[in-house]
Design an enzyme around this catalytic site. Structure first.
Site, PDB file in Angstrom:
ATOM      1  CG  ASP A  11      -1.214   1.500   1.454  1.00 46.62           C
ATOM      2  OD1 ASP A  11      -2.484   2.061   0.541  1.00 46.62           O
ATOM      3  OD2 ASP A  11      -1.556   1.488   2.207  1.00 46.62           O
ATOM      4  CG  ASP A  13      -1.633   8.542   1.830  1.00 42.19           C
ATOM      5  OD1 ASP A  13      -0.657   8.541   2.156  1.00 42.19           O
ATOM      6  OD2 ASP A  13      -2.604   9.600   1.273  1.00 42.19           O
ATOM      7  CG  ASP A 206      -1.957   2.358   6.319  1.00 46.12           C
ATOM      8  OD1 ASP A 206      -2.025   1.954   5.403  1.00 46.12           O
ATOM      9  OD2 ASP A 206      -2.673   3.532   7.375  1.00 46.12           O
TER      10      ASP A 206
END
Length: 255
Positions: A11, A13, A206
């Site tokens: 991922d 951002d 995240d």
């Protein structure tokens, strides 16, 4: 542990960078992957930029990659449209990233009686754009959304994301969109089709609700990293758990 994977899907951002600032630990992690001969894939729901623009953004942060190792929700939406609705005409709401992705697939764009409406983030959205999309969908156009992210984090706080506009159109038309971004597995599916087996793939992020669920739904290993959207405590409350839960991304190297 990380050496057993050939397709490491990161991922962006919140995992690789926050806004325009690279996360130092992620930079070190990526450099160690490259030293091992592993070029990671970057997987993002952001449909606004082209793969080349993401490549340039990462380059400014000291991360060298190639455009074919970047998978955005715009690219996935264009591939999905080409695969499921061949020769269809498309009306799009979105920015340069979505326009380029559709053009790269040879998809004909139109504003008049489209076969498909594709909706991505558009920070120049107007009532008229939404009205035209709504009418086209009600007249039978298939409805595709690049992603369902309802809010986007900025330095000012949370602002409306693409999912907010999609929900507005779903409410106006009574028709649910086909979502292609995370947590749906399409972005990972298109990486899988490059020649990897599922046991060779891992999704790292995240955000449990997008990154981790996308990996779980696709049937590959997942690594949740703390410090971003979803806390470890909330992850541990979920029925479906990530393969690994690490405090730091570099733990994936040492464990």
């Amino acid at each position: 542990m990380i050496d057993k994977y050939k397709a490491i899907c990161l991922d962006l951002d919140g995992t690789v960078y926050r806004g325009n600032e690279v996360i130092p630990e992620s930079l070190s992690f990526i450099q160690q992957l490259l030293e091992r001969g592993i070029a990671p894939y970057y997987v993002t729901n952001n449909s606004s930029l082209t793969a080349e623009q993401f490549k340039q953004k990462l380059g400014k942060m000291g991360i060298e990659t190639t455009a074919d190792h970047i998978m955005t929700s715009a690219i996935a939406a264009a591939k999905y449209c080409k695969e499921h609705f061949p020769n269809a005409t498309v009306k799009m709401i979105g920015e340069e990233g979505l326009h380029q992705a559709l053009s790269d697939e040879g998809i004909q764009l139109t504003t008049d009686a489209p076969d498909v409406v594709v909706v991505g983030i558009d920070r120049n959205i107007t009532y008229e754009k939404l009205a035209e999309a709504s009418l086209a969908i009600q007249n039978g156009a298939h409805f595709i959304a690049t992603n369902g992210d309802k809010a986007l984090p900025t330095e000012r706080g949370l602002v409306p994301g693409n999912g907010s506009f999609v929900k507005l159109l779903e409410t106006a038309t009574g028709i649910e969109a086909i979502y292609v971004g995370k947590p749906e597995p399409y972005l990972l599916q298109y990486i899988h089709e490059k020649g990897y087996r599922k046991v060779e793939m891992v999704m790292i992020g995240d955000n449990y609700d997008t990154d981790i669920l996308a990996g779980i739904r696709f049937g590959i290993d997942t690594i949740h990293v703390e410090g971003g959207v979803t806390s470890a405590a909330r992850v541990l409350e979920q029925v479906e758990q990530p393969t690994h839960l690490f405090t730091h991304l570099l733990d994936a190297i040492t464990n």
